[in-house]
Design an enzyme around this catalytic site. Sequence first.
Site, short mmCIF file in Angstrom:
data_model
loop_
_atom_site.label_atom_id
_atom_site.label_comp_id
_atom_site.label_asym_id
_atom_site.label_seq_id
_atom_site.Cartn_x
_atom_site.Cartn_y
_atom_site.Cartn_z
N LYS A 236 0.83 -1.20 0.00
CA LYS A 236 0.00 0.00 0.00
C LYS A 236 0.87 1.26 0.00
O LYS A 236 1.93 1.31 0.60
CB LYS A 236 -0.95 0.00 1.21
N ARG A 270 -4.09 -10.00 4.84
CA ARG A 270 -4.30 -10.13 3.39
C ARG A 270 -3.04 -9.63 2.70
O ARG A 270 -2.71 -8.45 2.80
CB ARG A 270 -5.53 -9.31 2.96
#
Length: 288
Positions: A236, A270
């Site tokens: 991210k 995840r």
Amino acid sequence: MLSDSQTPQPVNAQPYSINCNGRLVQLDTPKIMGILNLTPDSFSDGGRFNTEKSALEQAGKLLSEGAEIIDIGPQSTRPNAEFLSSQEEIKRIGNIISQIKKEFPEALVSLDTFYAETVKFGFSEGIDMINDISGGQYDEKMFDTAAETKLPYILMHVNPSYETMHDKIRFEDITLEVNRYFSEKINTLLEKGVNDIILDPGFGFGKTVEDQMKMIDEVEYLGFRKSPLLIGISRKSFIYKPLGKSPLDINEETQKLHMKVLEQGAKILRVHDVAEARETLMQFLQKK
């Protein structure tokens, strides 16, 4: 894959469990969810696994490295990604779900979609859980469909429309905002008969770097400890952009953050890099 015989058991873990198509899955030991993007335009692995053969091979690799859940994504939700209809998602998925279930019957399969029709298709193919990044906001039929399938539902915090999904909002208190959102959505889901709810704070979606780091620090306060937490921080931008690095060059930093959220009670990670996350999970379990 990790099994109870292979891993130390954590002490005093919250006794969460979810019913996946009649299979009771205990979350006392945290699980790793491996990301399988079927998209040509995902930000870090687009186009690598968008054939049945390559997707099956990647699923096998993720499982062999320690994933217990495979999260299949037919549509990229990165900024400026191509927008697909449900019909296009279903066409892109093809036989991949059923092939994975046939080839790897022990694997749990999650379907990453905000469309009720795609969920119905996935359910017919054998998925075990629904991963809806929209919190039911992009398809008014999603919550009812989740209730019909009786599958576990991953509820993510996100802005209220597809068009504003990545608009950065400065919240007065991000933890308070996320919990307020969770409370409202959980009540609606429970009223409709969705009993197995997993909470995702929504890293990477419409939040400032500062707010996302605050969420990392306050994971233990998210979700009231009534539902298991899924944390998705893999590759991210709130991690790599401040460091001036690429999404593929932040493994060390990501694993430190994974350890931090595990220590605060996260139950599902995840991730793209399963082997590295498994090593972090093993270190966490050995410290318990």
